[in-house]
Motif scaffolding. Structure first.
Motif, PDB file in Angstrom:
ATOM      1  N   GLU A 193      -3.873   4.295  10.373  1.00 53.30           N
ATOM      2  CA  GLU A 193      -5.081   3.184   9.517  1.00 53.30           C
ATOM      3  C   GLU A 193      -4.717   1.974   9.415  1.00 53.30           C
ATOM      4  OE1 GLU A 193      -7.528   5.138   8.916  1.00 53.30           O
ATOM      5  OE2 GLU A 193      -8.464   3.139   7.563  1.00 53.30           O
ATOM      6  N   TYR A 194      -3.430   1.848   9.388  1.00 54.38           N
ATOM      7  CA  TYR A 194      -3.837   0.339   8.798  1.00 54.38           C
ATOM      8  C   TYR A 194      -3.082  -0.391   9.565  1.00 54.38           C
ATOM      9  CZ  TYR A 194      -2.212   1.978   4.091  1.00 54.38           C
ATOM     10  OH  TYR A 194      -1.972   2.918   2.902  1.00 54.38           O
ATOM     11  N   ARG A 211      -6.736  -1.797  11.431  1.00 60.58           N
ATOM     12  CA  ARG A 211      -7.002  -2.992  10.531  1.00 60.58           C
ATOM     13  C   ARG A 211      -6.514  -3.873  10.681  1.00 60.58           C
ATOM     14  NH1 ARG A 211     -11.388  -1.007   7.476  1.00 60.58           N
ATOM     15  NH2 ARG A 211     -11.295   1.177   6.698  1.00 60.58           N
ATOM     16  N   LYS A 247     -13.888   8.145   1.212  1.00 63.12           N
ATOM     17  CA  LYS A 247     -14.947   7.122   0.671  1.00 63.12           C
ATOM     18  C   LYS A 247     -16.184   7.402   1.085  1.00 63.12           C
ATOM     19  CE  LYS A 247     -11.422   4.629   5.295  1.00 63.12           C
ATOM     20  NZ  LYS A 247     -12.256   5.179   6.745  1.00 63.12           N
ATOM     21  N   ARG A 274      -7.336  -5.213  14.083  1.00 57.85           N
ATOM     22  CA  ARG A 274      -8.842  -5.526  14.674  1.00 57.85           C
ATOM     23  C   ARG A 274      -9.526  -6.932  13.959  1.00 57.85           C
ATOM     24  NH1 ARG A 274     -13.356  -0.386  12.910  1.00 57.85           N
ATOM     25  NH2 ARG A 274     -13.675  -1.681  13.503  1.00 57.85           N
ATOM     26  N   GLY A 275      -8.304  -7.653  12.970  1.00 57.62           N
ATOM     27  CA  GLY A 275      -8.291  -8.851  12.619  1.00 57.62           C
ATOM     28  C   GLY A 275      -7.593  -9.498  13.967  1.00 57.62           C
ATOM     29  N   ARG A 277      -0.032  -1.644  -0.290  1.00 64.53           N
ATOM     30  CA  ARG A 277      -0.493  -0.312  -0.030  1.00 64.53           C
ATOM     31  C   ARG A 277       0.667   1.242  -0.130  1.00 64.53           C
ATOM     32  NH1 ARG A 277      -5.806  -0.376   1.094  1.00 64.53           N
ATOM     33  NH2 ARG A 277      -5.399   1.544   0.415  1.00 64.53           N
ATOM     34  N   ARG A 287     -10.801   3.944  16.756  1.00 63.61           N
ATOM     35  CA  ARG A 287     -10.843   4.453  15.192  1.00 63.61           C
ATOM     36  C   ARG A 287      -9.499   5.821  14.757  1.00 63.61           C
ATOM     37  NH1 ARG A 287     -13.954   8.978  16.251  1.00 63.61           N
ATOM     38  NH2 ARG A 287     -13.885   8.781  18.849  1.00 63.61           N
ATOM     39  N   PRO A 288      -8.938   5.747  13.777  1.00 67.59           N
ATOM     40  CA  PRO A 288      -7.712   5.832  13.365  1.00 67.59           C
ATOM     41  C   PRO A 288      -7.519   6.960  14.260  1.00 67.59           C
ATOM     42  CG  PRO A 288      -8.796   4.751  11.970  1.00 67.59           C
ATOM     43  CD  PRO A 288      -9.860   4.167  12.719  1.00 67.59           C
TER      44      PRO A 288
END
Length: 1003
Positions: free
Chosen positions: A146-147, A150, A396, A153-154, A67, A111-112
């Motif tokens: 942000e990454y 993400r 978004k 959270r996984g 990314r 929240r980022p």
């Protein structure tokens, strides 16, 4: 460092932070320094499991790399490698030091944007980074957070920890669920399942938008009465916008002479200045617009007007296609410190009272179908750390709803022209108001406040008088017009004028002081703008810092400074302000740049004041505060310091004024080279000084007498800056003055303007000298057309002079004058207006508009000279044949639609043709019996078709050619007389073209 290596390093940093989260949650200090392999060996037992875990986190690092690699290639492509390295090092260091434990992530609700805000607020900002490096750091850090979020959270362990945390936060959870339930559509008449009630809800919503947003506050700092809400639809004035990609640098700061009083054509002609177009036209093309403008330029008001007009379906012209759109108005400042709204929450601020009965997914359907007009206001009004989240939110939204129309507003300091370029936004910039815009604003402002009725500080029927009085003041005083370039400051002038009984401040000092206080502090404080409320600086603190910057710029004869250098100066000044805890000069400077309304960045990495006037005013105040009067006296002969010194005289105390003006006059005596300039400066200071001692007043009067009568062409502008007091020192009669002195006296009086100046010019109108009459006619453009025509022009021998017309108001006034020769210098199309004038013998129209009809010239069959320099095809050329007294005609060839058979008056002796093209046929001149002189000009070197027909003119004896290709001619169309060649393409050998009785002039 190459982009791939940088991306890989950042990916490893993010993956390591995620590994620490997965493997332990709460990190011990020694684990912060371990690389990922070492951390896994410490936390995971068994070689096989260690290798498996390490492979998984390597895959995570690779995913982040995938990314970031294209991101690094795309963003800041021209940045030097060491600068890019510094920004990446700063990101890695911030990540290493940040608290990214599960408690910290959950406290921010994962929240980022909130995590970025908390981390940047807790950590010290990196030092040593320039503006571009800082922007890259901020973008990379937000991207990595942000990454990271993400990824974590996984992770399987995260859900277990999140569940425990959420169950412990019962109060927050209950409130959140209550908000969710509140948003569920009411299963009533307005919101059953399905979409059959969408239309009914839309009608109700648009009615609410049309009502609640159709109000505006017309500046209330000088009076609560003038601050009542009035209808926006009445007060709205169309402004101009320029595309940022073609918007050049603003007008240079150097000003060798004081501002000249503009003539009335600047106010009457709607063409205006610059390359800007009406903002409605500019918005009509692109579907996504980033609209930028300085403080008070009308951004919010424009969005409100768009919302109200869309709700009423009342768009016309270029925006007619917007009718039928559903406006959604979002004020970003309402979301400071909390999540930006999801589609179903976007109506809350405008229509929150009816969202409970909104059909399910109604907003989403408007967005999906491309029927929504998203109006996003105030990117600059959020804190710095929150603006990155706005861009992600917009991305978004556009990814989910690509067909939506969107207008986003911001001050330039918070969003560059390319801020949303990746999202295919067109960047526009709201321009300063031109004189016609300002006149329209004043009229609309007074029309809007009529609705206040008894709340006004004057009877309603008195408003026309107030309106005209203010317009006269703006036209007569260039400093007022120069300042009132934005709706905010124009509204301030309107309110001040109304509340003071049609009296504005005697000088500029109070006006600038009020404007500064409004822009620097009071406006944002009144509106509770988060990024302003967050600042701990008072108005006085901000002014101290701005004064210091203004002096440093002026002291170095500059109008702009690098951001880094300015931050150093601010930091040093802060160090001496012991009552403040703030020490970060860059942070304070950024706050002033983003919110003060006084500073801006004209280019990347540079800083200046939005208006030169504010720099001069603040530098003058600093000079008085720090007692730098000696510096001002030393520089009094420099044009760049003129305005600063005049305002310093107003800021100074009595001893300082005596030192300043006395020193300037002493230099005038000792330095003959600068004597006139220095005396003029001392006289101009009378505008701002409240009082002079008797001795000094006598010296200033003597200096003024030495300047009169004016002799040089540069004198009137400088003398006019002294103001109306100079009129009492000018002679009451021009008798005894030379022609030049009389002309310059008339110009000086005209530039001062006002009723007293008009009265003095009336006394001068008895002078019968030809040149004096011409000067009085020329002065017409500085005064009201009707008043000047009645008082002065009606008594002049106009039949001996050409009357210049620079705006339409003068055409109407000229109908009462004995005029016979007319020159129109503004874009003109309505020849019917000339029917009211006495029969003309000479008419020169310098810019005939496309499509103009010449037929009304039938009432002027007395014309002997006609010049029509058009900018497009004309109508009614048949009238030319019926002008039996016409002797001379000038016109543009390319604007005559059909040249074959173009009628020419039989009495014509001189024909001038401009703008010939290779395909132009001039055969229509063939065999004309009287033409003696022909001028032919081409836009590009060519030989127009039909050139040979000039040989059929029996009386032709002078042929004047410009930019014509005569290289292929065997002979000229005449064998005797004169041929003039200017910038023509000539043959190698001119001899064959010569004739015994022909004189060839090559220029």
């Amino acid at each position: 460092m190459v982009g791939e290596t940088a991306a890989l390093r950042l990916g490893s940093t993010v993956a390591k932070a995620a590994a620490q989260m997965w493997l332990g949650g709460k990190r011990r200090e020694q684990e912060r320094r371990m690389d990922m392999s070492e951390l896994i060996r410490v936390r995971v037992s068994g070689l096989r499991f260690q290798r498996g875990v390490e492979r998984q986190f390597d895959e995570m690092a690779d995913a982040v790399y995938d990314r970031l690699a294209p991101f690094l290639e795309r963003e800041f492509p021209g940045m030097e490698e060491n600068s890019r390295q510094a920004a990446i090092d700063a990101v890695c260091d911030t990540f290493a030091a940040a608290d990214l434990s599960d408690e910290a992530i959950l406290a921010a609700d994962a929240r980022p944007a909130e995590i970025v805000r908390r981390l940047t607020g807790a950590a010290r900002p990196p030092v040593g980074l320039g503006e571009a490096e800082t922007r890259l750091y901020e973008m990379l850090f937000a991207e990595c957070v942000e990454y990271y979020v993400r990824i974590v959270r996984g992770l399987p362990v995260f859900e277990e920890r999140a569940l425990s945390e959420l169950l412990a936060r019962t109060t927050s959870l209950g409130a959140e669920i209550a908000r969710v339930l509140q948003r569920l559509p009411d299963r009533s008449l307005f919101a059953p399942e399905g979409t059959d009630r969408d239309g009914e809800f839309r009608r109700r919503y648009l009615e609410l938008v049309s009502t609640t947003l159709d109000e505006v506050e017309l500046f209330r700092r000088t009076s609560d009465q003038a601050g009542a809400q009035v209808r926006l639809s009445v007060a709205y004035v169309s402004l101009r916008a320029t595309g940022d990609e073609i918007r050049g640098r603003r007008e240079g700061a150097r000003r060798a002479l004081p501002l000249l009083r503009p003539d009335m054509s600047d106010w009457e002609n709607s063409g205006g200045e610059g390359a800007g177009m009406r903002v409605e036209a500019a918005l009509g093309g692109p579907t996504r617009v980033l609209l930028r403008g300085e403080a008070g330029s009308g951004k919010t008001t424009l969005l409100q007007w768009l919302a109200v007009t869309a709700a009423r379906g009342a768009f016309t012209g270029e925006l007619a296609g917007w009718n039928g759109l559903t406006p959604v108005f979002v004020k970003l400042r309402e979301y400071s410190g909390r999540a930006l709204p999801a589609p179903e929450a976007m109506l809350d601020s405008v229509a929150g009272q009816i969202t409970g009965v909104m059909p399910k997914a109604w907003v989403e359907r408007q967005l999906t179908d491309g029927r929504a007009l998203l109006l996003i206001d105030g990117v600059d009004e959020l804190l710095d750390a929150e603006r990155r989240g706005v861009r992600e939110w917009l991305r978004k939204l556009l990814a989910a709803y690509p067909d939506v129309r969107m207008v986003v507003t911001s001050r330039p300091a918070a969003a560059g022209a390319d801020w949303l370029r990746r999202e295919k936004f067109t960047a526009l910039h709201l321009d300063r108001m031109t004189p016609p815009d300002l006149a329209a604003f004043v009229r609309q402002w007074h029309q809007a406040v009529r609705e206040l009725g008894e709340e006004l500080p004057c009877p309603v029927d008195e408003l026309p008088r107030y309106e005209q009085s203010l317009l006269n003041s703006l036209k007569d005083r260039p400093h007022l017009q120069s300042l009132a370039g934005t709706p905010l400051l124009a509204a301030m002038l309107c309110a001040m004028h109304l509340n003071r009984g049609s009296q504005l401040p005697r000088d500029r000092m109070e006006l600038y002081r009020n404007a500064l206080h409004t822009l620097v502090h009071e406006r944002d404080a009144d509106r509770n703008v988060p990024s302003a409320v967050d600042s701990g600086l008072s108005l006085g603190d901000k002014v101290v810092l701005l004064r210091d910057l203004a002096w440093r710029l002026s002291d170095n004869n500059r109008s702009e400074i690098s951001l880094d250098q300015a931050a150093v100066h601010v930091g040093r000044k802060l160090a001496g302000m012991r009552h403040l805890d703030e020490e970060d000069g860059r942070a304070v400077l950024e706050s002033l740049r983003a919110r003060s309304g006084i500073l801006r960045s004209p280019t990347l990495g540079r800083l200046d004041f939005v208006h030169r006037t504010f720099q001069e005013y603040l530098a003058a105040e600093e000079a008085a505060e720090e007692d730098r009067i000696g510096n001002l006296v030393e520089r009094a002969h420099l044009d760049l310091w003129r305005e600063t010194i005049i305002m310093a005289a107003g800021h100074a105390n009595r001893p300082q004024r005596e030192e300043l003006l006395g020193g300037i006059l002493d230099r005038a005596t000792a330095e003959p080279r600068y004597a006139r300039k220095l005396r003029l400066l001392a006289a101009s200071c009378q505008e701002t000084v409240p009082q002079l001692s008797q001795e000094l007043a006598g010296r200033v009067d003597a200096a003024v007498r030495a300047l009169l009568p004016p002799r040089r062409t540069t004198d009137p502008a400088g003398l006019a800056a002294v103001g109306t007091s100079l009129l009492r020192k000018l002679p009451r009669s021009l008798a005894g003055l030379t022609d030049n002195q009389a002309i310059q006296t008339i110009r000086t009086t005209s530039l001062i303007g006002g009723p007293e100046a008009l009265g003095l010019l009336t006394e001068y109108s008895g002078d019968e000298r030809h040149e004096v009459t011409r000067a009085l006619i020329s002065a017409w453009r500085y005064f009201d057309a009707d008043a000047y025509a009645d008082a002065i022009l009606s008594a002049l021998p106009l039949e001996e002079h050409v009357l210049g017309i620079s705006h339409s108001g003068q055409v109407r006034a000229a109908s009462r004058l004995p005029v016979s020769r007319l020159r129109i210098t503004y874009p003109f199309a309505e020849f019917m207006e000339l029917e009211r004038l006495p029969p003309l013998t000479e008419l020169d129209v310098e810019e005939v508009q496309s499509g103009a009809d010449l037929s009304p010239l039938a009432s002027h069959d007395t014309l002997s000279i006609l010049s029509l320099m058009s900018v497009g095809p004309l109508k009614g050329q048949a009238i030319l044949e019926r002008m039996n007294g016409l002797v001379s005609l000038r016109f543009v060839l390319e604007d005559i639609p059909v040249l074959e058979g173009l009628p020419l008056a039989p009495t014509l002796h001189a024909l001038s043709m401009f703008g010939a093209l290779p395909g132009t046929d001039i055969s229509f001149v063939a065999d004309h019996p009287c033409i003696e002189y022909v001028y032919l000009n081409a836009d590009e070197p060519c030989l127009p078709s039909g050139f040979h027909t000039l040989a059929t003119l029996p009386e032709l004896n002078y042929l004047d050619l410009a930019n014509i290709d005569v290289s292929s001619l065997q002979r000229f169309p005449l064998r005797q007389g004169i041929v003039g060649l200017s910038h023509c393409v000539l043959p190698a050998d001119m001899e064959p073209l010569r004739a015994p009785d022909l004189r060839v002039l090559i220029r």
